[in-house]
Design a protein around this motif. Structure first.
Motif, PDB file in Angstrom:
ATOM      1  N   GLN A  55       0.744  -1.084  -0.218  1.00  0.00           N
ATOM      2  CA  GLN A  55       0.113  -0.392  -0.102  1.00  0.00           C
ATOM      3  C   GLN A  55       0.657   1.316  -0.207  1.00  0.00           C
ATOM      4  N   LYS A  56      -0.037   2.067  -0.159  1.00  0.00           N
ATOM      5  CA  LYS A  56       1.599   3.496  -0.519  1.00  0.00           C
ATOM      6  C   LYS A  56       0.574   4.198   0.076  1.00  0.00           C
ATOM      7  N   PRO A  57       1.427   5.509   1.176  1.00  0.00           N
ATOM      8  CA  PRO A  57       0.973   5.832   2.291  1.00  0.00           C
ATOM      9  C   PRO A  57      -0.325   7.308   1.960  1.00  0.00           C
ATOM     10  N   GLN A  58       0.328   7.861   1.114  1.00  0.00           N
ATOM     11  CA  GLN A  58      -1.309   8.361   0.028  1.00  0.00           C
ATOM     12  C   GLN A  58      -1.902   8.219   0.062  1.00  0.00           C
ATOM     13  N   GLN A  59      -2.154   6.331  -0.289  1.00  0.00           N
ATOM     14  CA  GLN A  59      -3.089   5.820  -0.253  1.00  0.00           C
ATOM     15  C   GLN A  59      -4.385   5.858   1.361  1.00  0.00           C
ATOM     16  N   VAL A  60      -3.629   5.625   2.314  1.00  0.00           N
ATOM     17  CA  VAL A  60      -4.232   5.503   3.561  1.00  0.00           C
ATOM     18  C   VAL A  60      -4.224   7.049   4.765  1.00  0.00           C
ATOM     19  N   PHE A  61      -3.663   7.781   3.855  1.00  0.00           N
ATOM     20  CA  PHE A  61      -3.335   9.102   4.977  1.00  0.00           C
ATOM     21  C   PHE A  61      -5.125   9.511   4.954  1.00  0.00           C
ATOM     22  N   GLY A  62      -5.239   9.745   6.583  1.00  0.00           N
ATOM     23  CA  GLY A  62      -6.819  10.225   6.379  1.00  0.00           C
ATOM     24  C   GLY A  62      -6.702   8.787   7.479  1.00  0.00           C
ATOM     25  N   GLU A  63      -7.008   7.584   7.308  1.00  0.00           N
ATOM     26  CA  GLU A  63      -7.205   7.173   8.259  1.00  0.00           C
ATOM     27  C   GLU A  63      -7.292   6.738   9.076  1.00  0.00           C
ATOM     28  N   TRP A  64      -7.459   6.620  10.815  1.00  0.00           N
ATOM     29  CA  TRP A  64      -7.151   6.154  11.870  1.00  0.00           C
ATOM     30  C   TRP A  64      -6.472   4.830  12.645  1.00  0.00           C
ATOM     31  N   THR A  65      -6.634   4.036  11.598  1.00  0.00           N
ATOM     32  CA  THR A  65      -6.449   2.547  11.777  1.00  0.00           C
ATOM     33  C   THR A  65      -4.734   2.077  12.197  1.00  0.00           C
ATOM     34  N   GLY A  66      -4.575   1.639  12.960  1.00  0.00           N
ATOM     35  CA  GLY A  66      -3.670   1.457  13.421  1.00  0.00           C
ATOM     36  C   GLY A  66      -2.243   1.343  12.189  1.00  0.00           C
ATOM     37  N   ALA A  67      -2.993   0.049  11.175  1.00  0.00           N
ATOM     38  CA  ALA A  67      -1.794  -0.243  10.754  1.00  0.00           C
ATOM     39  C   ALA A  67      -1.950   0.546   9.675  1.00  0.00           C
ATOM     40  N   ALA A  68      -2.951   1.604   9.384  1.00  0.00           N
ATOM     41  CA  ALA A  68      -2.882   3.201   8.234  1.00  0.00           C
ATOM     42  C   ALA A  68      -1.845   4.196   9.133  1.00  0.00           C
ATOM     43  N   ILE A  69      -2.061   3.774  10.331  1.00  0.00           N
ATOM     44  CA  ILE A  69      -0.485   5.441  10.616  1.00  0.00           C
ATOM     45  C   ILE A  69       0.616   4.584  11.050  1.00  0.00           C
ATOM     46  N   ALA A  70       0.735   3.085  10.656  1.00  0.00           N
ATOM     47  CA  ALA A  70       2.206   3.117  10.588  1.00  0.00           C
ATOM     48  C   ALA A  70       2.618   3.057   9.167  1.00  0.00           C
ATOM     49  N   ILE A  71       1.649   2.830   8.001  1.00  0.00           N
ATOM     50  CA  ILE A  71       2.138   2.771   6.393  1.00  0.00           C
ATOM     51  C   ILE A  71       3.041   4.616   6.351  1.00  0.00           C
ATOM     52  N   VAL A  72       1.540   5.494   7.061  1.00  0.00           N
ATOM     53  CA  VAL A  72       1.702   6.448   6.546  1.00  0.00           C
ATOM     54  C   VAL A  72       3.610   7.428   7.550  1.00  0.00           C
ATOM     55  N   ALA A  73       4.040   6.341   8.641  1.00  0.00           N
ATOM     56  CA  ALA A  73       4.445   6.641   9.212  1.00  0.00           C
ATOM     57  C   ALA A  73       6.482   6.679   8.807  1.00  0.00           C
ATOM     58  N   ILE A  74       6.140   5.874   7.556  1.00  0.00           N
ATOM     59  CA  ILE A  74       7.210   5.349   6.957  1.00  0.00           C
ATOM     60  C   ILE A  74       7.734   6.331   6.544  1.00  0.00           C
ATOM     61  N   PRO A  75       7.043   6.896   5.246  1.00  0.00           N
ATOM     62  CA  PRO A  75       7.702   8.519   4.776  1.00  0.00           C
ATOM     63  C   PRO A  75       8.339   9.286   5.795  1.00  0.00           C
ATOM     64  N   VAL A  76       8.407   9.405   6.996  1.00  0.00           N
ATOM     65  CA  VAL A  76       9.112  10.288   8.038  1.00  0.00           C
ATOM     66  C   VAL A  76       9.982  10.083   8.222  1.00  0.00           C
ATOM     67  N   LEU A  77       9.767   7.991   8.797  1.00  0.00           N
ATOM     68  CA  LEU A  77      11.142   7.849   9.309  1.00  0.00           C
ATOM     69  C   LEU A  77      12.249   7.361   7.798  1.00  0.00           C
ATOM     70  N   VAL A  78      11.743   7.388   6.903  1.00  0.00           N
ATOM     71  CA  VAL A  78      12.834   7.452   5.826  1.00  0.00           C
ATOM     72  C   VAL A  78      12.874   8.843   5.324  1.00  0.00           C
ATOM     73  N   PHE A  79      12.795   9.660   6.303  1.00  0.00           N
ATOM     74  CA  PHE A  79      12.873  11.664   5.662  1.00  0.00           C
ATOM     75  C   PHE A  79      13.987  11.331   7.352  1.00  0.00           C
ATOM     76  N   LEU A  80      13.840  10.837   8.503  1.00  0.00           N
ATOM     77  CA  LEU A  80      14.716  11.081   9.511  1.00  0.00           C
ATOM     78  C   LEU A  80      16.084  10.267   9.266  1.00  0.00           C
ATOM     79  N   ALA A  81      15.744   8.792   8.730  1.00  0.00           N
ATOM     80  CA  ALA A  81      16.889   7.641   8.957  1.00  0.00           C
ATOM     81  C   ALA A  81      17.978   9.139   7.842  1.00  0.00           C
ATOM     82  N   GLN A  82      17.452   8.941   6.362  1.00  0.00           N
ATOM     83  CA  GLN A  82      18.349  10.088   5.533  1.00  0.00           C
ATOM     84  C   GLN A  82      19.255  10.230   6.477  1.00  0.00           C
TER      85      GLN A  82
END
Length: 391
Positions: free
Chosen positions: A195-222
């Motif tokens: 799944q793409k973070p933009q597809q689940v953005f705005g959903e408040w399920t645990g899986a959706a929040i985890a997927i949306v958090a991945i781009p943030v982790l990408v930014f911090l890691a790099q």
């Protein structure tokens, strides 16, 4: 080219068959590739070490030209730096080779990770193209057959339509359960990373929040990886413009990756996080293996004296050197060092004597002008008529 992709995808297949999970296989595959490319990192570190060893001499040259920003002076400084590199046996481009070799490899790995149906399941190119075309018709956009992670979600939502309308599709996925079982291989902790973070953005399920958090982790890691890697590496001397560009790059690259991780499947975000962390760990190890030398103020002064000594030797070998105009910046070919005190006084005395003699000679060539006196008849009074008659 496709044959090369398949050969390089073989280790990924092994890890996939052993682990039964595509995410774990991808992480192990990324680690293996980093180990294979480690010798190139060693070569790059050695190149930086060689450049770092010349820093005192390089700074002595730069100090000599400090404050002169005109083009001719900068060219002269670059010429001296190139001579220094040649004398020390250092090639400024030697550190670029390992990085350039790794870039195409990283790109090929990206294509492999992005095409699991083609390189893991072994589905033919023609069938993958048919699937991509039909997914494009449904989604209203075009898809590349290699970018399967981009349209796998379309297949999952329209399985029956694909089975009926795409030739060769049912040969690999006879039932929806077969395709669901394949998609499950892309899940970790129950999170579907196709799944793409933009597809689940705005959903408040645990899986959706985890997927949306991945781009943030990408930014911090790099961002952290770039900072740590730069701190652990030798940084060449930069002018203000290049330093400003590096600061922009430090934040610009992570932001660009953040955006890409937001619009691409979350699996790629995991891959980028792993690469950033591995790059940081690799640089820490390389610094331990080949530490960058640290120089004291005495080392820099010694290099300056050595440079001054070479210039004096060159001056003696080449004879007299024309003194520069101190008010001009365009004197890069002149000698910047002062003449010995005795020679300076002697030259000054000779210059004064020569000037005095020239002045006397000039004066002797000009005869003094005669003094004009008034005529005697003009000084006497004019006689009267009576005095004339008496005479």
């Amino acid at each position: 080219m496709d044959s090369l992709y398949r050969i390089l995808a073989m280790p990924l297949n092994w890890f996939y068959n052993i682990s039964g999970n595509y995410v774990i296989a991808m992480i192990l595959y990324g680690l293996l590739i980093k180990l294979v490319l480690f010798p190139f990192g060693v070569k790059q570190q050695k190149s930086m070490l060689k450049q770092a060893s010349m820093r005192p001499k390089e700074m002595a040259i730069r100090k000599r030209y400090a404050g002169r920003d005109d083009k001719k002076t900068q060219m002269k400084m670059q010429e001296e730096l190139q001579k220094l590199y040649q004398s020390e046996g250092y090639n400024p481009m030697s550190g670029c080779g390992p990085a350039l070799i790794q870039l195409p490899v990283i790109w090929i790995l990206y294509r492999i990770v992005y095409g699991p149906m083609l390189y893991i399941l072994g589905i033919g190119k023609e069938v993958c193209q048919n699937m991509a075309n039909y997914a494009g018709e449904i989604a209203g956009r075009s898809f590349n057959y290699k970018d399967q992670l981009q349209w796998m979600d379309v297949v999952a939502k329209n399985f029956d339509d694909f089975k009926q309308n795409v030739a060769g599709f049912s040969d690999h996925f006879a039932s929806e359960a077969d395709f669901t079982n394949f998609v499950d291989k892309f899940k970790i902790f129950g999170i579907d990373l196709t799944q793409k973070p933009q597809q689940v953005f705005g959903e408040w399920t645990g899986a959706a929040i985890a997927i949306v958090a991945i781009p943030v982790l990408v930014f911090l890691a790099q961002y952290i990886s770039m900072k740590v890697t730069r701190k652990m590496s030798y940084q060449a001397v930069q002018d203000m413009q290049n330093a400003a560009s590096m600061k922009i790059l430090d934040i610009g690259m992570p932001l660009m990756t953040l955006y890409m991780a937001f619009i691409f499947p979350a699996l790629l975000g995991i891959y980028w996080i792993e690469n950033s962390l591995l790059a940081m760990v690799q640089q820490i190890i390389l610094k331990k293996m080949y530490p960058i030398p640290v120089f004291t103020e005495e080392d820099y002064k010694k290099a300056e004296k050595e440079l001054a000594g070479k210039r004096k030797a060159a001056k003696k070998a080449g004879g007299s050197v024309k003194k520069h105009n101190p008010n001009s910046l365009h004197h890069i070919d002149d000698d910047d060092e002062d003449e010995p005190e005795g020679n300076a006084k002697e030259n000054k005395t000779q210059s004064k004597e020569a000037g005095s003699q020239a002045k006397k000679k000039k004066n002797s060539l000009i005869e003094p002008a005669p003094i004009k006196d008034e005529p005697a008849d003009e000084k006497q009074e004019k006689p009267s008529e009576n005095e004339i008659d008496e005479a």
